[in-house]
Design an enzyme around this catalytic site. Sequence first.
Site, mmCIF file in Angstrom:
data_model
loop_
_atom_site.group_PDB
_atom_site.id
_atom_site.type_symbol
_atom_site.label_atom_id
_atom_site.label_comp_id
_atom_site.label_asym_id
_atom_site.label_seq_id
_atom_site.Cartn_x
_atom_site.Cartn_y
_atom_site.Cartn_z
ATOM 1 N N ASP A 135 2.561 0.737 -6.219
ATOM 2 C CA ASP A 135 2.115 -0.640 -6.354
ATOM 3 C C ASP A 135 0.701 -0.601 -6.921
ATOM 4 O O ASP A 135 -0.266 -0.366 -6.206
ATOM 5 C CB ASP A 135 2.145 -1.365 -5.009
ATOM 6 C CG ASP A 135 1.710 -2.821 -5.147
ATOM 7 O OD1 ASP A 135 1.160 -3.193 -6.213
ATOM 8 O OD2 ASP A 135 1.914 -3.587 -4.199
ATOM 9 N N TYR B 50 -0.702 -3.634 1.126
ATOM 10 C CA TYR B 50 -0.156 -4.976 0.910
ATOM 11 C C TYR B 50 0.626 -4.973 -0.390
ATOM 12 O O TYR B 50 0.160 -4.456 -1.400
ATOM 13 C CB TYR B 50 -1.301 -5.990 0.831
ATOM 14 C CG TYR B 50 -0.861 -7.417 0.558
ATOM 15 C CD1 TYR B 50 -0.123 -8.135 1.488
ATOM 16 C CD2 TYR B 50 -1.206 -8.053 -0.638
ATOM 17 C CE1 TYR B 50 0.271 -9.445 1.242
ATOM 18 C CE2 TYR B 50 -0.819 -9.371 -0.883
ATOM 19 C CZ TYR B 50 -0.089 -10.062 0.057
ATOM 20 O OH TYR B 50 0.287 -11.354 -0.187
ATOM 21 N N LYS C 194 -2.483 -8.732 -11.519
ATOM 22 C CA LYS C 194 -3.932 -8.916 -11.637
ATOM 23 C C LYS C 194 -4.470 -8.633 -13.046
ATOM 24 O O LYS C 194 -4.368 -9.510 -13.899
ATOM 25 C CB LYS C 194 -4.629 -8.118 -10.534
ATOM 26 C CG LYS C 194 -4.172 -8.663 -9.158
ATOM 27 C CD LYS C 194 -4.964 -8.217 -7.975
ATOM 28 C CE LYS C 194 -4.587 -9.023 -6.742
ATOM 29 N NZ LYS C 194 -3.823 -8.384 -5.717
HETATM 30 C C1 LIG Z 1 -2.551 -8.807 -4.977
HETATM 31 C C2 LIG Z 1 -1.539 -7.770 -4.634
HETATM 32 C C3 LIG Z 1 -0.162 -8.062 -4.581
HETATM 33 C C4 LIG Z 1 0.373 -9.451 -4.665
HETATM 34 O O1 LIG Z 1 0.111 -10.057 -5.879
HETATM 35 P P1 LIG Z 1 0.141 -11.671 -5.987
HETATM 36 O O2 LIG Z 1 -0.028 -11.934 -7.428
HETATM 37 O O3 LIG Z 1 -0.970 -12.155 -5.111
HETATM 38 O O4 LIG Z 1 1.484 -12.106 -5.464
HETATM 39 C C5 LIG Z 1 0.718 -7.003 -4.419
HETATM 40 N N1 LIG Z 1 0.277 -5.741 -4.273
HETATM 41 C C6 LIG Z 1 -1.030 -5.434 -4.299
HETATM 42 C C7 LIG Z 1 -1.450 -4.011 -4.182
HETATM 43 C C8 LIG Z 1 -1.984 -6.427 -4.460
HETATM 44 O O5 LIG Z 1 -3.279 -6.119 -4.437
#
Ligand SMILES: *Cc1c(COP(=O)(O)O)cnc(C)c1O
Length: 428
Positions: free
Chosen positions: A236, A141, A269
Amino acid sequence: MTNEELFQRAQAVIPGGVNSPVRAFKAVGGTPRFIARAEGAYLWDAEGKRYIDYIGSWGPMILGHGHPAVVEAVMKAARDGFSFGAPTEREVELAEAILALVPSAEQVRLVSSGTEAAMSALRLARGATGRKVIVKFEGCYHGHADALLVKAGSGLATFGNPTSAGVPPEVTQHTLVLPYNDLEALQAAFDRVGDDIACVMVEPIAGNMNFIRASVPFMTLLRSLCTQHGALLVFDEVMSGFRVALGGAQSVYARLIPGFQPDMSVFGKVIGGGMPLAAFAGPKQVMSQLAPLGPVYQAGTLSGNPVATACGLATLKEISRPGFFDALAARTRSLVEGVVAAGRSAGVPMVGDSEGGMFGFFFAETLPQNYGVVMATDQKLFNRFFHGMLDRGVYLAPALYEAGFVSAAHTEADVAATVAAAAQALAD
Ligand SMILES: *Cc1c(COP(=O)(O)O)cnc(C)c1O
């Protein structure tokens, strides 16, 4: 008001009663808990019931809730102003702090959410390479930018189909979706369109299909194919960054693969410590393609927000203390070992894995290596376990495809209580 009353009231004014879908408990059923407050490792819901929190706002709360040094930094920053729409010294300090911890990154730009960071990284990768095709992996994601809301089309290595209404197929026609940890599919995709690929975006330790590591052979091949074809490898690390290790998942792979580095990184995060903050980073030569220096447009009214950057800086300072990650990793490991052992003694096959303060467990005999295998594990059993734990005051992620998080505020006693709850829930 009770959780149920609040949920009814919420559903009248907010679609589904929530501002992000997973919070609605749709996968596990039942009533979402409305959280009234949090402290350390605990949450209290609207009915005053206490839970040991293994979500930590989906990762950011690595110090636990309300860490005194972080609260102090946020209050001080708030008094000096919420937002200026002009540069501040604190943004520079946070950028310097991030770059000091991430050797692959030479420059970084701050934004407000992981979605925004991933979307901007993608545009930059395309702008910098002059190429259209992007590659992602099934089960990873990267937020909800249109081009990333895709699932694999039929057949191996085909371009993706939108997973959301409102995304025209034209928008995902350049997004190639491949199975995670599949070396053959990766090689075949590069053989076919390698020189058209702008970037490959990957969760190096995936936290959105429970907890799955990219295998070392897979990561090694990915790195060499990207280099060979001039595609950018984008990590990511919104979830794994400053969470699985101080240097993120890339520091874990750098230990396993000599000289390993991604080309670009996406963070979120933990770097905001619970405030809206995210970032994308890369080599100067790529980052200088961004406006105002270059032709790739990207902007944000609240980007580098002074209160959020204060929160992020204070958080990074605390997790940089010597021994922080060793202690966190040991506590997390003992949790996973305890829960898996409880499963074994209850005759329920379970496996688990963790790195730093991030973990996953599965109702399976062996650790899954891709999304399909995770989704084929016993959903009903997971849902019963989830509610069994929730009833006993342990708040796990309400879906079997989500990772879990331990904070520095979780004590040995919290872990022991969690393992005892798991033993009871599994016996039931
Ligand atoms: C949480 C997450 C996102 C998206 O971040 P948001 O602040 O919710 O938009 C993107 N990539 C990864 C791997 C994530 O865990």
